[in-house]
Structures are given as C-alpha cells and as structure tokens.
Design a protein around this motif. Sequence first.
Motif, short mmCIF file in Angstrom:
data_model
loop_
_atom_site.label_atom_id
_atom_site.label_comp_id
_atom_site.label_asym_id
_atom_site.label_seq_id
_atom_site.Cartn_x
_atom_site.Cartn_y
_atom_site.Cartn_z
N VAL B 221 0.67 -1.22 0.16
CA VAL B 221 -0.03 -0.01 0.19
C VAL B 221 0.92 1.14 0.07
CG1 VAL B 221 -1.91 1.20 1.26
CG2 VAL B 221 -1.82 -1.41 1.26
N GLU B 222 0.50 1.94 -0.83
CA GLU B 222 1.34 3.38 -0.87
C GLU B 222 0.58 4.54 -0.43
OE1 GLU B 222 3.93 3.04 -5.09
OE2 GLU B 222 2.49 4.65 -4.88
N LEU B 223 1.23 5.20 0.59
CA LEU B 223 0.43 6.20 1.42
C LEU B 223 1.05 7.73 1.13
CD1 LEU B 223 0.59 3.51 3.38
CD2 LEU B 223 -1.59 4.82 4.17
N PRO B 239 -1.96 -2.64 12.68
CA PRO B 239 -1.99 -4.14 12.92
C PRO B 239 -1.47 -5.00 11.56
CG PRO B 239 -4.31 -3.35 12.85
CD PRO B 239 -3.53 -2.18 12.76
N ASN B 240 -0.70 -6.03 12.00
CA ASN B 240 -0.41 -6.95 10.91
C ASN B 240 0.65 -6.76 10.18
OD1 ASN B 240 -1.93 -9.13 11.92
ND2 ASN B 240 -3.70 -8.67 10.86
N ILE B 241 1.09 -5.53 10.16
CA ILE B 241 2.06 -4.76 9.17
C ILE B 241 3.34 -5.63 9.02
CG2 ILE B 241 3.36 -3.21 11.10
CD1 ILE B 241 3.03 -1.22 8.63
N LEU B 242 3.81 -5.94 7.94
CA LEU B 242 5.08 -6.57 7.60
C LEU B 242 6.43 -5.89 7.56
CD1 LEU B 242 3.58 -8.99 4.97
CD2 LEU B 242 4.10 -9.64 7.25
N SER B 243 6.27 -4.72 6.65
CA SER B 243 7.50 -3.92 6.75
C SER B 243 6.89 -2.43 6.18
CB SER B 243 8.23 -4.43 5.73
OG SER B 243 7.97 -4.31 4.42
N LEU B 244 7.76 -1.35 6.39
CA LEU B 244 7.31 -0.12 6.27
C LEU B 244 8.60 0.66 5.75
CD1 LEU B 244 4.95 1.74 6.88
CD2 LEU B 244 5.82 2.04 9.20
N GLN B 252 5.72 3.19 1.84
CA GLN B 252 5.18 1.97 1.21
C GLN B 252 4.92 0.80 2.49
OE1 GLN B 252 7.83 -0.08 -1.32
NE2 GLN B 252 6.67 0.98 -3.29
N MET B 253 3.85 0.45 2.54
CA MET B 253 3.34 -0.32 3.89
C MET B 253 3.12 -1.83 3.06
SD MET B 253 0.52 0.29 6.69
CE MET B 253 -0.71 0.35 5.56
#
Lengths: 274, 295
Positions: B221-223, B239-244, B252-253
């Motif tokens: 997901v791009e924010l 929650p459940n985030i893998l990397s950032l 980028q999430m």
Amino acid sequence: MLELLKIEWLKLKNYKAFLIIGIFFIIGIFVTNYMVLTVFNKMVDKTEAGMLLGKFMPYDFKHVWQTTSYTSGYILILPVMLLIMLVTNEFTYKTNRQNIIDGLSRLDFINVKIVLATLFAVISTIFVVITGFALASTTGTEFSLHGFSQVGYFFLKAISYNFFAVFLSVLIKRTGFAIGVYFIYMSAENIIAQLLDVWSMKIKADSKLDLGSLGSYLPMNASDSLLSFPENPFKSMAKSAFPTDYHYLTISIAVFFVVLFYWLSRRIILTKDL
Amino acid sequence: MNILTIDNLSKNYGKIQALQQVSFTVPKGTVYGILGPNGSGKTTMLGIVMDVLKSSGGGFKLFDEMPNDSHRKRMGTLLETPNFYHYLSAVQNLKIAAKIKQRGEDDIDRVIEVVGLAQRKNSPFSSYSLGMKQRLAIGSALLGNPEVLVLDEPTNGLDPVGIAEIRSLIMSLASQGKTIIMASHMLDEVEKVCTHVAILKYGKLIASGDVNEILVNEDVVELAASNLDALKNMLTSFPNILSLQIKDKVVQMNLPQGTANMESINKFCFDNNIVLTHLQLKKKSLETKFLELTN
C-alpha cells in the motif's frame, strides 16, 4: 542399425552436395580410367615408346584390377569431402545435439557415421570393379581375376581415407577448417613418407638392416603404398636398392590406423560436450 | 512419481562454475519453471539432463530411473535454439525427429497445424524467420504427444501473438496432466503458467518449490501525507504490518496478501490525525520479488 541408416538416408537424399559429388565420383572413376586406357592405346599404336612397351596393356584382364584400383585411388578425395561435409554440418547446425536430445545415443550417433563411411568405401569399390570389368571387356582379352587382391587394397585405402575423414570432422567440427587440415596433413605425410623412404634405403645400404620402406608405415601412406601401377618395361628400376616390401606388415599397420581412427572418434563423441 | 530428480549437479567450464551442486525434484504433473537471469546455468542444467553436456559432478534421474536414451524418446525437448537441417523442409525435418523417437509419421501434420506452420511446411528451414524456426522447434517437441515437455525459453523470438499462443498451448497441455519443465528469464511467463519454480543464480539454486511458497505475494500500500515522517511513525502501530519504508515521496506499507483494506487504512490514519493525500493498493510485482531473491 538399419533404422539408423534410414535416418541418415533422410538427411542425405535431399542434400544437393551428395547428389553432385556422387555423380562426379562415378563419372570421375570411369573418365580417369578411360583416359589412362586411351593414352596407352595411342602410345602402343603410334609412338616409339609404344615399341618399348611391346605387348603391355594395363587394361587387359591380367592387369585391369591393379590398374583400376591404383588409378581410382586418386578420386577417393570426393567421398572424403562429402563425409567431412556431412559430419561437420551436424556440428555447425547443432543437429547432432538435436539428434541426441530426440533420443539417439551418442554411441549410435558416431557408429552410424562410421557405417556410412564404410558404406561409401563399399560403393566406391563396387564402382571400381564395374569400371574395371567394362574397360577390360573392350580389350578383347580373356576374363581373369588375376591381381584381384588389389581391389581389396583399394577397399582398405577407401576405409582408411573415410575413417580419417570422420575422425578429423569430429575433432575439428568446422567444415572449411577440417577440409583444409585434411589437405595439409596429406601433403605433409607424403613429404615425410618420401624422406623416410630415402632414409630406409640409406639404413639398408649402411647397416644391412632391412626395415622396409618406413614411409609406408604412416597412417595414410600405409594403404596408399599397397597400390601401384602394374609392372611394365618403363618401371624397370634397380629394385635391389629398395628395402623389402613387408606386405602383411603394411596391411596390419593400415588396419591398425583404421581401428585407431574409429576409437578416437568414438572417444571424442562419448566423452566431450556436444 | 518424479519426472526429474537432480542431485548435487555441478558443471565447470575451466575455472568458471556454471552449476554448483544444484538439487531439486520435478514431480509428475507439475509445470515447473526454472527461473534465472541470463548465464545462470538454466540451459547448462537442461543440456546435462539431455546428455549433450557432461556433468562435472553429481547426477540426475529421469522417471525415477538411471537416465538412458529411451527416456529422452518419451520427452519432447526444445533446448536453447531450434536445430534443424537447413536444406530440409519442416516436414522432412520432423520425419527425422519422428524416426529417432521411433514414432510414426502420422503426427507430423497435427503438430505443424498446432504451431501454425501449415502454409510453409514444405519450404526449406533456411527460409524461415526466427519466429517460424522457434515454432517448428516447439512443434518438434510436441511430436508424438509426449508425457513430458522440456522447453528452454519457448517464447524466444516470437511476436506478441505467438507468445500468447504458446502460453495458452502450455496451459492446455498442463491441464491434460502433462509435466512441463520450462526454463525462462521472463518472470511473468513463469508466474502465469508455472505451479512450481526453481530459481538459479550464477549456477546456484537459491530457492525451489511451490510457486506460491517461493514467490509469496504481499499487498503493498502506498500512502502519502504532508508530513511523511509523521505518517511513517504513526503507521508502525498498524495491525499485521510486515514492513514499512519511505520511497520516492510515498510511504510503502507491506501487508499479508489479501488483507489490505483501503477503507480501514484511511480511517486508521484519520483517527490518528493524519489526512492522506495519496492512498493506493499495489500488488507486489514478481519482478521486485525476483530482484530481492537474486540480489
């Protein structure tokens, strides 16, 4: 093996070089021998040399097998060229790889080429016999198989040349280069053979050691030396100076090299990357 | 049953190690992609399996047996480039292939039809374009309807229509239960048709197995917001985030596949007092994954 030969036939029958070289070869054997015959006929009839020759006729049934075998040997270069082209083409177009990929074994690949080389020698020999018979029939002499062993030597020579051609092709893999190396090698071996022959005479004269003509123990010269033009009044040289002609030794050496060329070709195909 | 079992296979060209102790297994009925950049050893490996190259170490089995010529007759193989007798036509070339494979000639017209060469089937191979040569090579591999196909870069030299045709051909063959081993440097090709994949790099196997396990897809997901650093800090608690990471003026999430919900992300940011200027769901491309694996 018959199935393998049928595959080779599919490759051959539409190959233009096969047709052209095949025709040239058959015509070549006939024309060369016919020319020799004509020259001799003219000499006997009209020239002073003809008087010397007396009754010697190279194409009467007594001499024809030897004369035709010897003369036709010079045309063997044609099937050699064809074999080199056939085998090296497989490498150039990587069809050797495709054949193996499709399920041919490496051993079958080399064996069928060797069988093809043998078959070419058999066919060449058959044409020599036909030509000899046809030309001898024109002399009006009585049919005879005198000196027919010379035809066997012609076959041995054809086998030697053809196996050597297959060996060079799998070793070098490039058509032009293989043909070039073939010619250079043949010239080089002939020169070395002549030097060795002179040396053999010297050894015989100096030390009474009679080893035979050493030049005829070389790979190609072995079978070459088995063939010669029939004895005639022109060829009356001082024979005693020459070393003994160890006939069976020379045949054995020629056969040895034939086997060696097969073994080397087979080894290259079985062990190297294709 | 396993179609191909490769065990510690190595190959040296002088000092260059083209293959280094590669091991993996191709089960029956799979579409097995062998993926790797140019020069990674894909063709070398298949060349050894097809007995045109000799290995420097290790070995392999075909159909769970020690490999022999009859195994190759049961496989249809296209290796590297189309190799045919240049003075013979498509039909004449396929007759030779059929005879070597000890199959009848009755299948020749069918495969020529399948690869779309019927119009030119009697022209000499030397007059073919690159794409037509490739089509003939694929046709030759299909000859006799073999149970196993080995295709090395099958879409090489084909135009976009041809590529699409070959892809659908491969998928229809796979649906008939055939085992297909396909080497390629084209990632989307492998992604679209393969069930399993082995990834090679500089002659080393870096991953192999089920395509969904090896090439795990993630939702990206791009924010963006006026303050990227603040946005990034805030998202660490998602929650459940893998990397950032911050990349090209966007955050980028990465989230597990199929879990990204744009509405809840937007609400999460708004509840934490950040107004988004940009929000986009991006599938992680296989290419990115491939570069990650091979770099």
